[in-house]
Design a protein around this motif. Structure first.
Motif, PDB file in Angstrom:
ATOM      1  N   ASP A 260       0.830  -1.203   0.000  1.00  0.00           N
ATOM      2  CA  ASP A 260       0.000   0.000   0.000  1.00  0.00           C
ATOM      3  C   ASP A 260       0.868   1.258   0.000  1.00  0.00           C
ATOM      4  O   ASP A 260       0.366   2.366  -0.120  1.00  0.00           O
ATOM      5  N   MET A 261       2.202   1.082   0.137  1.00  0.00           N
ATOM      6  CA  MET A 261       3.092   2.238   0.197  1.00  0.00           C
ATOM      7  C   MET A 261       3.728   2.567  -1.157  1.00  0.00           C
ATOM      8  O   MET A 261       4.460   3.531  -1.276  1.00  0.00           O
ATOM      9  N   VAL A 262       3.511   1.698  -2.193  1.00  0.00           N
ATOM     10  CA  VAL A 262       4.205   1.928  -3.463  1.00  0.00           C
ATOM     11  C   VAL A 262       3.196   2.055  -4.610  1.00  0.00           C
ATOM     12  O   VAL A 262       2.014   1.798  -4.444  1.00  0.00           O
ATOM     13  N   THR A 263       3.701   2.451  -5.779  1.00  0.00           N
ATOM     14  CA  THR A 263       2.817   2.647  -6.926  1.00  0.00           C
ATOM     15  C   THR A 263       2.413   1.308  -7.526  1.00  0.00           C
ATOM     16  O   THR A 263       3.070   0.296  -7.317  1.00  0.00           O
ATOM     17  N   ILE A 264       1.346   1.339  -8.311  1.00  0.00           N
ATOM     18  CA  ILE A 264       0.822   0.100  -8.886  1.00  0.00           C
ATOM     19  C   ILE A 264       1.821  -0.511  -9.866  1.00  0.00           C
ATOM     20  O   ILE A 264       1.909  -1.726 -10.000  1.00  0.00           O
ATOM     21  N   GLU A 265       2.627   0.339 -10.549  1.00  0.00           N
ATOM     22  CA  GLU A 265       3.628  -0.190 -11.480  1.00  0.00           C
ATOM     23  C   GLU A 265       4.655  -1.024 -10.736  1.00  0.00           C
ATOM     24  O   GLU A 265       5.050  -2.100 -11.181  1.00  0.00           O
ATOM     25  N   GLU A 266       5.082  -0.510  -9.575  1.00  0.00           N
ATOM     26  CA  GLU A 266       6.070  -1.237  -8.779  1.00  0.00           C
ATOM     27  C   GLU A 266       5.492  -2.567  -8.290  1.00  0.00           C
ATOM     28  O   GLU A 266       6.178  -3.590  -8.292  1.00  0.00           O
ATOM     29  N   VAL A 267       4.238  -2.507  -7.867  1.00  0.00           N
ATOM     30  CA  VAL A 267       3.580  -3.734  -7.390  1.00  0.00           C
ATOM     31  C   VAL A 267       3.568  -4.775  -8.503  1.00  0.00           C
ATOM     32  O   VAL A 267       3.884  -5.949  -8.298  1.00  0.00           O
ATOM     33  N   ASP A 268       3.238  -4.309  -9.711  1.00  0.00           N
ATOM     34  CA  ASP A 268       3.166  -5.209 -10.858  1.00  0.00           C
ATOM     35  C   ASP A 268       4.525  -5.857 -11.109  1.00  0.00           C
ATOM     36  O   ASP A 268       4.630  -7.065 -11.353  1.00  0.00           O
ATOM     37  N   GLN A 269       5.574  -5.029 -11.017  1.00  0.00           N
ATOM     38  CA  GLN A 269       6.929  -5.518 -11.253  1.00  0.00           C
ATOM     39  C   GLN A 269       7.302  -6.576 -10.210  1.00  0.00           C
ATOM     40  O   GLN A 269       7.849  -7.625 -10.538  1.00  0.00           O
ATOM     41  N   LEU A 270       6.990  -6.287  -8.922  1.00  0.00           N
ATOM     42  CA  LEU A 270       7.350  -7.208  -7.843  1.00  0.00           C
ATOM     43  C   LEU A 270       6.578  -8.517  -7.967  1.00  0.00           C
ATOM     44  O   LEU A 270       7.114  -9.590  -7.712  1.00  0.00           O
ATOM     45  N   ALA A 271       5.311  -8.426  -8.352  1.00  0.00           N
ATOM     46  CA  ALA A 271       4.471  -9.631  -8.413  1.00  0.00           C
ATOM     47  C   ALA A 271       4.960 -10.571  -9.508  1.00  0.00           C
ATOM     48  O   ALA A 271       4.656 -11.755  -9.495  1.00  0.00           O
ATOM     49  N   ARG A 272       5.704 -10.038 -10.490  1.00  0.00           N
ATOM     50  CA  ARG A 272       6.188 -10.874 -11.593  1.00  0.00           C
ATOM     51  C   ARG A 272       7.537 -11.517 -11.299  1.00  0.00           C
ATOM     52  O   ARG A 272       8.046 -12.280 -12.109  1.00  0.00           O
ATOM     53  N   MET A 273       8.129 -11.213 -10.147  1.00  0.00           N
ATOM     54  CA  MET A 273       9.408 -11.839  -9.796  1.00  0.00           C
ATOM     55  C   MET A 273       9.166 -13.332  -9.560  1.00  0.00           C
ATOM     56  O   MET A 273       8.078 -13.730  -9.151  1.00  0.00           O
ATOM     57  N   PRO A 274      10.182 -14.179  -9.805  1.00  0.00           N
ATOM     58  CA  PRO A 274       9.962 -15.618  -9.590  1.00  0.00           C
ATOM     59  C   PRO A 274       9.697 -15.942  -8.116  1.00  0.00           C
ATOM     60  O   PRO A 274      10.295 -15.320  -7.234  1.00  0.00           O
ATOM     61  N   HIS A 275       8.809 -16.901  -7.875  1.00  0.00           N
ATOM     62  CA  HIS A 275       8.484 -17.388  -6.521  1.00  0.00           C
ATOM     63  C   HIS A 275       8.015 -16.261  -5.600  1.00  0.00           C
ATOM     64  O   HIS A 275       8.266 -16.299  -4.402  1.00  0.00           O
ATOM     65  N   SER A 276       7.371 -15.252  -6.166  1.00  0.00           N
ATOM     66  CA  SER A 276       7.023 -14.104  -5.329  1.00  0.00           C
ATOM     67  C   SER A 276       5.526 -13.853  -5.330  1.00  0.00           C
ATOM     68  O   SER A 276       4.810 -14.250  -6.244  1.00  0.00           O
ATOM     69  N   MET A 277       5.075 -13.159  -4.294  1.00  0.00           N
ATOM     70  CA  MET A 277       3.714 -12.644  -4.266  1.00  0.00           C
ATOM     71  C   MET A 277       3.719 -11.339  -3.500  1.00  0.00           C
ATOM     72  O   MET A 277       4.637 -11.065  -2.721  1.00  0.00           O
ATOM     73  N   VAL A 278       2.720 -10.510  -3.757  1.00  0.00           N
ATOM     74  CA  VAL A 278       2.670  -9.222  -3.073  1.00  0.00           C
ATOM     75  C   VAL A 278       1.495  -9.218  -2.115  1.00  0.00           C
ATOM     76  O   VAL A 278       0.564 -10.010  -2.242  1.00  0.00           O
ATOM     77  N   GLY A 279       1.546  -8.350  -1.141  1.00  0.00           N
ATOM     78  CA  GLY A 279       0.444  -8.279  -0.191  1.00  0.00           C
ATOM     79  C   GLY A 279       0.661  -7.163   0.800  1.00  0.00           C
ATOM     80  O   GLY A 279       1.707  -6.502   0.797  1.00  0.00           O
ATOM     81  N   SER A 280      -0.345  -6.947   1.633  1.00  0.00           N
ATOM     82  CA  SER A 280      -0.184  -5.978   2.699  1.00  0.00           C
ATOM     83  C   SER A 280      -0.920  -6.496   3.920  1.00  0.00           C
ATOM     84  O   SER A 280      -2.120  -6.777   3.853  1.00  0.00           O
ATOM     85  N   VAL A 281      -0.182  -6.656   5.006  1.00  0.00           N
ATOM     86  CA  VAL A 281      -0.807  -7.171   6.225  1.00  0.00           C
ATOM     87  C   VAL A 281      -1.755  -6.119   6.805  1.00  0.00           C
ATOM     88  O   VAL A 281      -2.862  -6.422   7.237  1.00  0.00           O
ATOM     89  N   ALA A 282      -1.304  -4.865   6.774  1.00  0.00           N
ATOM     90  CA  ALA A 282      -2.101  -3.797   7.388  1.00  0.00           C
ATOM     91  C   ALA A 282      -3.426  -3.594   6.656  1.00  0.00           C
ATOM     92  O   ALA A 282      -4.473  -3.429   7.273  1.00  0.00           O
ATOM     93  N   LYS A 283      -3.376  -3.630   5.308  1.00  0.00           N
ATOM     94  CA  LYS A 283      -4.599  -3.357   4.529  1.00  0.00           C
ATOM     95  C   LYS A 283      -5.308  -4.639   4.113  1.00  0.00           C
ATOM     96  O   LYS A 283      -6.273  -4.597   3.359  1.00  0.00           O
ATOM     97  N   ALA A 284      -4.791  -5.782   4.558  1.00  0.00           N
ATOM     98  CA  ALA A 284      -5.391  -7.085   4.252  1.00  0.00           C
ATOM     99  C   ALA A 284      -5.485  -7.361   2.759  1.00  0.00           C
ATOM    100  O   ALA A 284      -6.492  -7.851   2.275  1.00  0.00           O
ATOM    101  N   PHE A 285      -4.434  -7.012   2.003  1.00  0.00           N
ATOM    102  CA  PHE A 285      -4.380  -7.420   0.596  1.00  0.00           C
ATOM    103  C   PHE A 285      -3.689  -8.783   0.553  1.00  0.00           C
ATOM    104  O   PHE A 285      -2.539  -8.894   0.976  1.00  0.00           O
TER     105      PHE A 285
END
Length: 424
Positions: A260-285
């Motif tokens: 929830d602290m970064v831009t959607i482009e960055e999130v997209d980039q991180l989610a495409r890394m191998p063996h990775s997933m994105v999320g936010s504990v505080a915002k329950a994503f």
């Protein structure tokens, strides 16, 4: 002589940096790599207390549940908050680094299995060499079935946290998301013959003369005569791993928290890394606030742990779908034999055959032996030997004798108790 080893390592690293990479220097670089691996290993063993492990005590936590996941990451990336949301255990979380000082276990109940989740203190660069209690943290990671590396999405762009953590775990011999290379090294008792290298596939990664490099690497580890057989392309590092032999291969999932602290482009980039997933504990994503609710993180952890649920059934009654027996490929295997061993050793001793319903059976129910591999959510009924069949067994006299002894002992105890009462 830690300093001497450190200096040697620095020298070799400098030498490697100034050597050109080409066919002619391949052999030289290979030997340097092997030397480096050996020195690093020595350094690590020296520092991890060859003197009987002085210093702080490790975070020994009793093994509990069907599998164990270790949370690893830098300080203040949200490991404790994650533990509190995944399990109902509260781990103290605050806005400063190193809030968590020891290992805090929690239990995640998911799909009928109990998964132990360990919240560990943050590790920093140089942890493998003991910075910030990093040794104990990494020792716990070695005992886990899978590793969940928690990273801060906001900081990941600037500081290569993922790389640093990977390197720290590599140093102590944990290989993430790799499988053991298909190489066998058989030492020969007689000293003659030197090293013989055979490969079923070409080895472009070992250069034009693989045998020479392999010989040199084994020589580093004082193995003078051996047969090496490779069934796939390997690198120098993989060969060193096989020779040293104390490597652990673990599944690992990377969770980029605080998206929830970064831009959607960055999130997209991180989610495409191998063996990775994105999320936010505080915002329950992707991480639900209710431990009982399904979410993407739990699904991924389940996938990486590779657990197999087996429902058992008694003859003439429906299967028990409430409490599965959970087997794991990582721990004891997923065959019928491991299922019996999981229930009791006597069941394994008196095993006759198993009836299996489910995906792993060719027809239902299928009669299977101990070697049959089970699949997730199979139903199994184990049929024990009848008394007549047991009597045919060679060890039957021993078994019956043991049972008689046990009974006699019990009666003697009862008698003593009774006499004690009468006297009292």
């Amino acid at each position: 002589s830690t300093m001497g080893v450190m200096e040697k390592i620095k020298e070799i690293e400098a030498e490697m940096a100034r050597t050109q990479k080409n066919k002619a220097t391949n052999y030289h670089l290979g030997t340097l790599k092997a030397k480096l691996a050996r020195l690093r290993n020595e350094l690590f063993v020296e520092q991890s207390g060859g003197s009987g492990g002085g210093g702080g005590e490790g975070f020994d936590v009793a093994r509990n549940g069907d599998a164990r996941i270790a949370l690893i990451g830098f300080p203040s990336v949200g490991k404790s908050s994650l533990l509190s949301t995944l399990t109902s255990t509260e781990s103290e979380a605050a806005g400063y680094e190193f809030t968590t000082l020891t290992c805090i276990p929690g239990v995640l109940y998911y799909k009928g299995s109990k998964i132990q989740v360990l919240d560990l203190p943050g590790i920093i660069e140089g942890a493998a060499h003991g910075a910030g209690r990093g040794k104990e943290v990494i020792a716990v990671a070695r005992s886990a079935d899978a590793i969940l590396i928690v990273l801060d999405a906001g900081k990941e762009g600037l500081q290569r946290h993922r790389e640093i953590l990977e390197r720290e775990l590599e140093t102590v011999g944990i290989r993430l998301n790799q499988r053991p290379p298909d190489v066998t090294v058989t030492q020969r008792k007689t000293g003659a013959g030197g090293v013989r290298f055979a490969s079923t596939v070409p080895q472009p990664l070992l250069g034009p003369e693989p045998e020479k490099i392999v010989t040199q690497i084994l020589k580093e580890y004082r193995i003078m005569s051996a047969d090496v057989l490779a069934r796939e392309e390997i690198t120098v590092d993989q060969l060193v791993d096989v020779v040293v032999g104390n490597r652990q291969y673990k599944p690992c999932l990377y969770l980029y928290n605080k998206i929830d602290m970064v831009t959607i482009e960055e999130v997209d980039q991180l989610a495409r890394m191998p063996h990775s997933m994105v999320g936010s504990v505080a915002k329950a994503f992707n991480v639900s606030h209710d431990p009982k609710e399904d979410d993407l993180l739990k699904q991924n952890l389940w996938k990486y742990l590779g657990l197999t649920r087996i429902y058992t059934k008694r003859k003439g009654s429906p299967p028990d779908l409430e409490e599965p027996v959970v087997l794991s490929e990582i721990r004891k295997g997923t065959t019928v034999k491991s299922l019996c061993a999981n229930v009791s050793s006597e069941l394994l001793r008196d095993f006759n055959f198993a009836l299996v319903w489910g995906v792993s059976a060719k027809h239902t129910p299928q009669r299977c032996g101990l070697a049959h591999k089970l699949h997730d959510q199979d139903v199994v009924q184990i049929v024990a030997k009848t008394v007549k069949q047991q009597q045919q067994d060679k060890a039957y006299t021993l078994i019956s004798q043991a049972a008689n002894d046990k009974h006699a002992k019990k009666r003697l105890e009862a008698k003593k108790q009774k006499q004690k009462r009468l006297r009292g």
